[in-house]
Design an enzyme around this catalytic site. Structure first.
Site, mmCIF file in Angstrom:
data_model
loop_
_atom_site.group_PDB
_atom_site.id
_atom_site.type_symbol
_atom_site.label_atom_id
_atom_site.label_comp_id
_atom_site.label_asym_id
_atom_site.label_seq_id
_atom_site.Cartn_x
_atom_site.Cartn_y
_atom_site.Cartn_z
ATOM 1 N N ALA A 91 45.987 -47.298 -54.777
ATOM 2 C CA ALA A 91 46.331 -45.947 -55.248
ATOM 3 C C ALA A 91 45.448 -44.938 -54.535
ATOM 4 C CB ALA A 91 46.130 -45.835 -56.765
ATOM 5 N N GLY A 95 43.859 -40.810 -54.884
ATOM 6 C CA GLY A 95 43.732 -39.523 -55.555
ATOM 7 C C GLY A 95 43.664 -38.476 -54.458
ATOM 8 N N ARG A 100 40.324 -43.023 -52.705
ATOM 9 C CA ARG A 100 41.190 -44.191 -52.502
ATOM 10 C C ARG A 100 40.743 -45.239 -53.513
ATOM 11 N NH1 ARG A 100 43.006 -40.762 -49.931
ATOM 12 N NH2 ARG A 100 43.490 -40.643 -47.721
ATOM 13 N N ASP A 146 41.626 -32.998 -67.909
ATOM 14 C CA ASP A 146 42.726 -33.298 -66.983
ATOM 15 C C ASP A 146 43.586 -34.432 -67.534
ATOM 16 O OD1 ASP A 146 44.291 -32.982 -64.757
ATOM 17 O OD2 ASP A 146 42.970 -34.084 -63.402
#
Ligand SMILES: Nc1ncnc2c1ncn2[C@@H]1O[C@H](COP(=O)(O)OP(=O)(O)OP(=O)(O)O)[C@@H](O)[C@H]1O
Length: 389
Positions: free
Chosen positions: A134, A136, A140, A253
């Site tokens: 994945a 961001g 990583r 967030d």
């Protein structure tokens, strides 16, 4: 250093070398091992006992890279004898493939200015890095094993060309580590270790194989989640958030992207990069979450309370009930404008249980003091679960 430090540069360069090919093969095999042969070291032990082919497991230790030709048995003893030195020069084996990870090798792997306890410092000789799974915005995430536990490793590489951003990412990293390392709750991603070897920062945490809630919802048909599953995921999220607030932490967030899932669809709250202590709200002014989930007072840049998380939770609840992206017909900035200036909110889905509709609306009230505490949210959801049985 600038050009060389780009993640993408490294990935391209890696692929261009034969070492890169070995590395990619290793990464693929590693993924197979992690995904196909079980998600714990058991698969490795099993493979080594039965003499299974090398395809079963090919981990790649960060600062003690091992040759792809080694036997499983040798790697097994390598695993057990942590810190044993490698006879071959890793550079010869992999060419430039270790170039990005060597930043972790260069330092001791000990915390450098990060406020973490002694128990949480990183022993890099125990870290086996697998494939990236994945990304961001500036990070990583990699599959890995650390001290025989399947973990997720988040590597953050602040850009050298943007000093302000680099400072902010540095602060976010320290913030995330400082907060995560003191948290322990079944609905919060468990922190394992962290280290800071500029230019790479590294956070090691428990690995959740189910991926993010956002991906899960995108894979599902709209409006297809059973109400039992909606309640279960909402309860997990609200319980994690209740704990977080009881520790005086505001997440800031909260969104489906930052909720990660176990295989049996339990949910944990992740990503504390922009979180802050309620007592330090002033220090964190100007840090933003994600517009589609953001409370109006936060969009306006006002001083925020923990109720910004309750607002975001209301949007997550709507995502669970619909499986859709909030304000999908708008850009994030348009959505932010509509929420602030026009009091826009996502449309309550048809056939939405009244309790859920009421809860969502309360959570996304414009006035933060009209939003419930998470303890109240948990209670409403538990009552609703009891009644719908
Ligand atoms: N412990 C974990 N186990 C499995 N997947 C995870 C874990 N932590 C994060 N992820 C996945 O990785 C993605 C990115 O992680 P994270 O949000 O922490 O990075 P980030 O750099 O802060 O991202 P952004 O810039 O988008 O906020 C998440 O959306 C989630 O899907």
């Amino acid at each position: 250093m600038g050009e060389d430090l780009s993640w993408f540069q490294y990935e391209k360069k890696d692929a261009a070398t034969s070492g890169g090919l070995i590395c990619r093969t290793l990464q693929t095999l590693c993924k197979k091992a992690v995904l196909g042969y079980g998600r714990s070291l058991n698969c490795f032990w099993k493979a080594s006992k039965t003499g299974a082919s090398e395809d079963s497991w090919n981990p790649w230790r960060l600062n003690r890279s091992c040759s792809s030709r080694r036997s499983v048995e040798t790697r097994n003893s390598h695993l057990q004898r942590s810190g044993s030195s490698m006879k071959q020069n890793p550079k010869k084996v992999f060419g430039r493939v270790t170039s990005w990870s060597q930043y972790l090798e260069n330092g001791s792997g000990k915390d450098d200015g990060v406020n973490i306890s002694k128990d949480h410092t990183t022993d890099l000789s125990e870290l086996f890095l697998g494939q990236k799974f994945a990304s961001g915005t500036h990070s990583r995430l990699y599959h890995a094993f650390y001290k025989q536990q399947a973990v997720a490793v988040k590597l953050i590489m602040p850009p050298t060309e943007d000093e302000a951003l680099a400072i902010r990412l540095d602060q976010q990293f320290s913030q995330e580590v400082a907060l995560l390392s003191r948290l322990r709750h079944p609905n919060i991603v468990q922190f394992v270790s962290a280290c800071k070897n500029p230019p790479v920062f590294c956070v090691i945490m428990e690995y959740l194989p189910g991926g993010s809630l956002k991906n899960f919802l995108h894979k599902s048909e709209p409006y297809s989640l059973s109400i039992e599953l909606v309640i279960s995921i909402a309860l997990d999220t609200a319980s994690g958030m209740e704990y977080l607030h009881s520790e005086g932490i505001i997440h800031r967030d909260l969104k489906s992207d930052n909720l990660v899932m176990t295989e049996d669809l339990r949910v944990k709250v992740a990503d504390f990069g922009v979180s802050c202590l309620e007592t330090h709200k002033e220090d964190m002014k100007g840090y933003t979450g994600t517009y589609r989930w953001m409370a109006p007072e936060m969009i306006k840049g006002k001083l925020c309370s923990r109720k910004v998380d309750v607002f975001s939770f209301g949007i997550v609840l709507w995502e669970l009930l619909t499986g859709l992206t909030p304000y999908s017909d708008m850009t994030p900035v348009q959505a932010a404008f509509a929420v602030c200036q026009k009091n826009a909110r996502p449309a309550i889905p048809p056939h939405c249980p009244r309790v859920m509709a009421k809860l969502m609306k309360k959570c996304w009230s414009t006035n933060p003091s009209n939003r419930p505490e998470f303890s109240e949210v948990v209670k409403v959801l538990e009552d609703f679960r009891m009644k719908s049985k």
